[in-house]
Structure formats: structure tokens, C-alpha cells
Design a protein around this motif. Structure first.
Motif, PDB file in Angstrom:
ATOM      1  N   UNK A  84       0.838  -1.208   0.000  1.00  0.00           N
ATOM      2  CA  UNK A  84       0.000   0.000   0.000  1.00  0.00           C
ATOM      3  C   UNK A  84       0.867   1.250   0.000  1.00  0.00           C
ATOM      4  N   UNK A  85       2.020   1.167   0.632  1.00  0.00           N
ATOM      5  CA  UNK A  85       2.934   2.310   0.678  1.00  0.00           C
ATOM      6  C   UNK A  85       4.360   1.760   0.552  1.00  0.00           C
ATOM      7  N   UNK A  86       5.108   2.382  -0.370  1.00  0.00           N
ATOM      8  CA  UNK A  86       6.396   1.788  -0.726  1.00  0.00           C
ATOM      9  C   UNK A  86       7.542   2.779  -0.495  1.00  0.00           C
ATOM     10  N   UNK A  87       8.238   2.600   0.598  1.00  0.00           N
ATOM     11  CA  UNK A  87       9.431   3.410   0.902  1.00  0.00           C
ATOM     12  C   UNK A  87       9.200   4.904   0.695  1.00  0.00           C
ATOM     13  N   UNK A  88       8.262   5.441   1.409  1.00  0.00           N
ATOM     14  CA  UNK A  88       7.948   6.867   1.282  1.00  0.00           C
ATOM     15  C   UNK A  88       8.911   7.707   2.124  1.00  0.00           C
ATOM     16  N   UNK A  89       9.500   8.702   1.480  1.00  0.00           N
ATOM     17  CA  UNK A  89      10.368   9.647   2.193  1.00  0.00           C
ATOM     18  C   UNK A  89       9.790  11.042   2.024  1.00  0.00           C
TER      19      UNK A  89
END
Lengths: 476, 238
Positions: B16-21
Motif C-alpha cells: 500500500x505504501x512503498x518506501x515513502x520519504x
């Protein structure tokens, strides 16, 4: 957080008209059930008064007859009922052995609809065949009595379920839970506070309504402070148990529909299923001997001893030489033989009777061991004890009556075997029965209910984090 | 104020969320754009501590959300798409309750002042929330944020369903909060509003942050083009 929850929870309840509706429902339920209970107690009191009046009238007649006999006048009654004969006094002028209702008897019908509240034991009657059962409508027995205990044990939990099943799920379903969860509060703590406040308001309502109902019905609850405090304590502990169940269900189950079904399911288990299963198991493990068989056995034993009555009487008089010494006439009639043989029958029957009583005790003990499985059993037992209508009370009454029957017989036996007439002068010395309530007020049930509630709350508080994982909103 | 470090959330095989910075500083409004399922709401849920990350970390005011979820909530305010308050309480009572449980004890005049600052009309203060429009409820939500003196504001599609006037008013309120140094993260579908109120704009797709812009450096049409390209809406982009 508590002060804000306290303030706004009440506002929300008042504005949703929950409290008003609940007050009316509680008032009606408590009012009707207390009134119903009082009616039964009133009937019981009236029955006892009527029986005592009948004895008083009978005694007046007996004294008149004795007066006539002592003056040497002729009396127009059958010879065997003339009260100068001690056996006529013992059989036709018995005393009333009554179990007076306790001050809070209206709380719980208990065993009152199964057992009688007064008996008139006679000298020639069999103690073990004394009939303590009451004629009751089978329909009434099927549905039970609509008394305060019924409202407290069966209906109050349903009101609590309606009042608490959706404390958390309603917030989740309306969407306000997300806003709440975004505040620096523990949701579990918040649920606990919400339920705590609902318990608090409901407790106030129950205490107020109960007190008002009793006062309106003319009962001063404070005349029996210990029992009334015990009653309130028990009701609050029982309510607390159901709020603890609601706490767990709110935390673990999920949607409002699922919560409601889960809580109603638990109600069925705790209030209906467990008591019924325990009762059935108790009957299976410790079956009661047949009363008919016991009476048949008693009859055949009587028939046996009737054939040997002369021999029995000789033995009896050998054991009681005082009767032979005091009696100058040495006349022996039917009652001399009968009473002596009765004594023998009683001694012979004692093991059978005690096995009957022991089996009943075993049943009660077995149920007692597992009663903590159902708060309903604990509450019902405690309420019955407060009302003086518990199994122990009726067992105590039965024993007291059997003891009194013995005393009655023992009092008149010397007249019989000394062939001495009963006179007016002997009237005042006749034994009289006074019921002693031997059941002490115990708060063990209250302690068990509190302990069960604490275990459930602790499970919710300490077990919730482990089981729920990420958080409350994951359950949606 | 708001930092995500390789923040990842997986549901089984689905990411659902991939390595968010992300890094949103004080006084910035970061608008997250993206289609449904892009990962915007998941990001907000992770920052609120409603769900736990599979890997990576989220920080609010230098506190790790996973370790100090309760502490981080002292600094943040949250307005969801449908702000559900207690319908049987008035605006003042709702504000009093939510700020009260957050630890702020306010006088009646303070509560009214916050509602006024949030743009709610005075005659609505004592009305029950059940009678409020969505725009009015959003204003109460802003008042809660103001009363809480939140340093971080998390908004999940707050203007969806608002009429243009209400949406505009909401934008102005966000600018007010920005001037007070509040760091705002807003998930939205509304490109126009994002361009108008945002200081930074990010475009998400399939749980990944595909593009980031400083709002001043990009025009609305360029933003629209970038969005459509990112979403692979080629016919519309041309």
C-alpha cells in the motif's frame, strides 16, 4: 479526560433520551416485581394467620370440652376426640409450625412456591411423610415468578447489554472514532471510562428507583439496613460483571451487530445454559431416591410392625420402666401399641431418610462447587438467602418442624403411658413452635461476583494490546 | 515537523505504501495528490499511528510515531474527509470535549474565540452539530486544531464535497495556520486547491511518491500535465 467524559456522557445520554427511557422501564419493572413479591408474601402471611386463628378457635373449643369433662358433664363429640385423652389433643388439636416470612421475603420467591410455610404435626403422623410441598400452578412454575430477583438476574443484564454493547462500535461506525483516536488518549482507557460512567449512572438510577419503589410500596428499606445494603451491593456487583463483559466485547468483537449478538449469546450462556446444565448434571450424578418408593417401604414396614405390636410394646415398656411404675391401672390400648411401634418404624426408617437428605445435600454441594461459572446462580442464591427463601431455609424449617413434632409427641407420651388425663391445667405447658431463621447473611456471592468482574476487566486491560496488534482501527 | 523515512506498509502481497520519504517543515503545506488507492490515506493513517508500518519510520515533531504514538498526538490535529463530531452536542460543546480530552482546559469565551477564528458564524455556536453542513463541521475541526495549538495538521481530502465558497474559505484557514508555523500534510484529489494552498506538492501512484514540486515553481496546467502523465492518462495528457 475523565471529567470531560463524565460531563458529556451524561449530556449525550440525556439528549438521546436513553436515561429517561431507562428510568421509566426500571421503574415499571422494579415496581411491578416488588408489588408482585409483596402480594405473595402477604398471601403467605395471611395463610399463616388463618391457620393460627383456626388453632385458636380449636383451642377454645378444646378448653370448653375439658371444662365440661372436668365438671362431669356430658359432651356431644365422638369419644375418641374428647381432649382429656392426650392422643385426641395430639391429633385433633395440633399446633401450627409456621415459617414466618423474613423482612425482605418479597425480593425473591426462591423455593417459596414449591414448599409450604406451615404444617400441623400430629402425634400419630409420620415425620418423614410430612408434606412440605405446596400446590402450585404448573404454568407458574414453568415461567417462574416475576419478582425482583427475576428482574435483577434476567432483565437487568439485557438493559445493560442495550446500554453498553456499542460504546466503541458506534463511534467506529459513525466515524467519530478516528477523531478520538487522533487525540492523545488510550482508546482502551476511553472505553473503560465510558463504560464506568454508564455503570455509575445506571447504578444511581437502580439505587434511586429501587428505594423509591420500596418506599412507595410502604416498605422501609432502611429498617433492615444490613440486608438492604447487601441487596444493593449484590445488584451493583452483578451489574459490574455485565459491564466487564461489555468491556471485553467492545474491545474484541467489532461491529455493533456482532457485539449485540455476542453479548446476547453470553447472556444465554451465563443466565440460562450454565444453570440448566449444572442442574441437569447434578440430577444425573446424584439422582434423588423415589419418594413413592420410600413411602411404599414405610408402609410395608408399618404392616410388618403392626403384626408384632404386642411384642414391640413389651420391649418399649421394658426400656421405659418409669411408665410401668407410675401407671397404677396398667391398661394398654391401641395408642400404646401404635406409639411404641411408631418409634420403632422411625428408627428403622432413619437410614433411608438420611440417604434421601444426603443425596439432596450432594446435589447442592455439586452445584455449589461450580456456581462461579454463572453469575446468575450466585446472584439468585444470594437473593434467596436475603429473602429467606433459599433451599437451606426450607431445609432448616423442615428440620425444625420434625424436631417440634418429636417434642409434641414426647410431651404427650407420658400422659398416654401413665394413663393420665389431659386437663385444662396442662394446656399452658403445651409446646409451641417458633421458627428460627438460621441462615446467616453471607456476602460470599458478592465477593465472587466482584472477583469475576475484576478478572474480566484485567483481561481487557492487560490482554487487549497483545491480542489487538496494531490498533483499534485495524478491526473495522 | 513531519518526516517519513522509507515508510512502507504491506497488506499480504499488496504494497500500500512503498518506501515513502517525506519532510514537511513548520509553515509548509504539503499536498499529496494521487488517485484512489495511491497510498495517501495509508500515509496519514501511519502518521496517526492508526496502523503500524511494515518497515521504515514516521516522525512527528522528532518523535517516532510507532514508539510514542500517544505523545505525538499532543502535537497534531487531524481532519478526515468526513469529520464526524457528536451530533447531539453543540459546536462549543464538541470543541470543549475534544480539546478537553486532549488536555486543554478552555473557558467559554476562549472556545467561542477559536470557533470565530475558524470562521464559524456566531449564531451557530450553540447549535447542535446534527444541523451543520460539512463545511461548518470542517470549521469546527479547524477550531479543534487551533484550540489544541497543533504543530502538525493532517488532512485527508478535507475539501471533497465542499462547495467552491466553503472550499475557498477552508483554503484561507489553512493559510492562516501556515502563517502560525503549522506543518500541514493534506491528501487531496483537488489539483486546483493543492496548487492554491500548498507550498509543496507530491504525486503518488501505487504507494510510491513519483514526483515532488515546490508549488511556486509550477503552474496549474503544468501540474495537471504532470499528474496526468504520472497516472498514465495519455489521451487526456495530450
Amino acid at each position: 479526560m475523565l471529567s470531560y467524559n463524565f460531563k458529556y456522557e451524561l449530556k449525550l445520554l440525556l439528549r438521546s433520551r436513553w436515561i429517561q427511557l431507562l428510568s421509566v422501564v426500571l421503574l415499571l419493572l422494579f415496581g411491578f416485581s416488588a408489588f408482585n413479591g409483596m402480594e405473595k408474601v402477604e398471601k403467605r402471611k395471611n395463610d399463616i394467620i388463618a391457620a393460627k386463628l383456626e388453632v385458636e378457635e380449636n383451642d377454645k373449643l378444646m378448653l370448653q370440652l375439658l371444662d365440661s369433662v372436668e365438671r362431669g358433664l356430658a359432651v356431644s363429640v365422638p369419644r375418641w376426640t374428647i381432649p382429656s385423652n392426650p392422643m385426641a389433643v395430639g391429633n385433633y388439636h395440633p399446633r401450627v409450625a409456621a415459617m414466618e416470612p423474613q423482612p425482605m421475603a418479597f425480593i425473591a420467591t426462591g423455593q417459596a412456591d414449591l414448599f409450604t410455610h406451615y404444617v400441623k404435626p400430629t402425634v400419630s403422623g409420620d415425620d418423614f411423610a410430612l408434606n412440605f410441598t405446596e400446590m402450585t400452578s404448573p404454568v407458574q412454575l414453568l415461567f417462574g415468578s416475576f419478582d425482583l430477583a427475576f428482574v435483577i438476574i434476567y432483565l437487568l443484564p439485557l438493559l445493560i447489554i442495550a446500554f453498553s454493547y456499542n460504546v466503541l462500535s458506534a463511534e467506529k461506525e459513525s466515524g467519530s472514532l478516528r477523531l478520538l483516536a487522533a487525540q492523545p488518549i488510550g482508546i482502551q482507557n476511553w472505553v473503560l471510562q465510558k463504560l464506568g460512567l454508564r455503570f455509575f449512572w445506571l447504578a444511581i438510577l437502580v439505587i434511586t428507583v429501587l428505594t423509591v419503589v420500596l418506599v412507595v410500596l410502604g416498605i422501609n428499606p432502611f429498617s433492615e439496613v444490613a440486608i438492604y445494603s447487601g441487596l444493593l451491593g449484590l445488584v451493583l456487583a452483578y451489574m459490574l460483571f455485565w459491564f466487564a463483559v461489555a468491556f471485553l466485547v467492545n474491545l474484541w468483537v467489532g461491529s455493533s451487530a456482532k457485539n449485540a449478538v455476542a453479548m446476547l449469546g453470553l447472556w444465554v450462556v451465563f443466565v440460562l445454559l450454565v444453570p440448566s446444565v449444572l442442574n441437569q448434571l447434578g440430577n444425573t450424578l446424584y439422582p434423588m431416591p423415589s419418594r413413592s418408593l420410600m413411602i411404599n417401604e414405610m408402609r410395608s414396614m408399618k404392616a410388618e410392625v403392626t403384626e408384632k405390636q404386642d411384642e414391640i410394646l413389651d420391649n418399649f415398656l421394658r426400656d421405659h420402666p418409669e411408665y410401668a411404675i407410675n401407671d397404677t391401672t396398667q391398661q394398654r390400648g391401641f395408642y400404646h401399641r401404635y406409639m411404641a411401634s411408631q418409634k420403632l418404624v422411625k428408627e428403622e426408617m432413619a437410614p433411608l431418610i438420611s440417604s434421601y437428605e444426603e443425596q439432596l445435600r450432594n446435589q447442592q454441594n455439586w452445584i455449589g462447587k461450580f456456581k462461579w461459572l454463572s453469575p446468575a446462580i450466585i446472584a439468585q442464591e444470594s437473593l434467596n438467602k436475603m429473602a429467606g427463601t433459599a433451599t437451606e431455609d426450607y431445609e432448616g424449617f423442615r428440620k425444625q418442624v420434625v424436631g417440634f413434632a418429636g417434642k409434641w409427641r414426647e410431651h404427650l407420651m407420658p400422659f398416654l403411658y401413665n394413663n393420665q388425663d389431659f386437663s385444662q391445667a396442662d394446656y399452658d405447658a403445651l409446646p409451641r413452635f417458633t421458627y428460627q431463621n438460621e441462615t446467616e447473611l453471607q456476602f460470599g456471592g458478592l465477593g465472587i461476583l466482584l472477583a469475576l468482574s475484576l478478572v474480566l476487566f484485567a483481561t481487557g486491560i492487560f490482554g487487549y494490546k497483545k491480542l489487538s496488534g496494531a490498533g483499534i482501527l485495524d478491526q473495522a | 515537523m513531519i518526516i517519513t523515512d522509507n515508510l512502507t506498509k504491506k497488506y499480504g502481497a499488496h504494497t500500500a505504501l512503498d518506501h515513502l520519504n517525506l519532510n514537511v517543515n513548520a509553515g509548509e503545506i504539503y499536498c499529496l495528490l494521487g488517485a484512489n488507492g495511491a497510498g495517501k490515506t495509508t500515509t496519514i493513517n501511519l502518521l496517526l499511528g492508526f496502523i503500524e508500518p511494515t518497515s521504515g519510520s514516521a516522525f512527528i515533531n522528532q518523535l517516532n510515531v510507532k514508539d510514542d504514538a500517544k505523545a505525538t498526538k499532543r502535537f497534531l490535529a487531524y481532519i478526515p474527509e468526513n469529520l464526524m463530531l457528536y451530533p447531539n452536542l453543540t459546536a462549543v460543546e464538541n470543541l470543549d470535549y475534544f480539546s478537553g480530552i486532549a488536555g486543554k482546559t478552555l473557558s467559554k469565551s476562549d472556545l467561542k474565540a477559536f470557533l470565530e477564528e475558524a470562521g464559524l458564524q456566531a449564531e451557530a455556536f450553540q447549535n447542535r452539530i446534527a444541523t451543520f453542513s460539512k463545511g461548518m463541521r470542517q470549521k469546527v475541526g479547524i477550531a479543534i486544531a487551533l484550540a489544541k495549538e497543533a504543530k502538525v495538521l493532517l488532512l485527508d481530502e478535507p475539501t471533497s464535497g465542499l462547495d467552491p465558497k466553503a472550499s475557498n474559505e477552508f483554503g484561507l484557514l489553512l493559510q492562516q495556520l501556515r502563517s502560525k508555523g503549522v506543518a500541514t500534510l493534506m491528501a487531496t484529489h483537488d489539483l486546483f486547491r493543492a496548487k492554491e494552498v500548498g507550498s509543496h506538492i507530491g504525486i503518488m501512484k501505487d504507494g510510491q511518491l513519483k514526483q515532488q514540486f515546490v508549488a511556486e515553481d509550477i503552474s496549474l496546467s503544468e501540474l495537471e500535465q504532470a499528474y496526468l502523465n504520472t497516472m498514465d492518462y495519455k489521451e487526456l495528457a495530450s
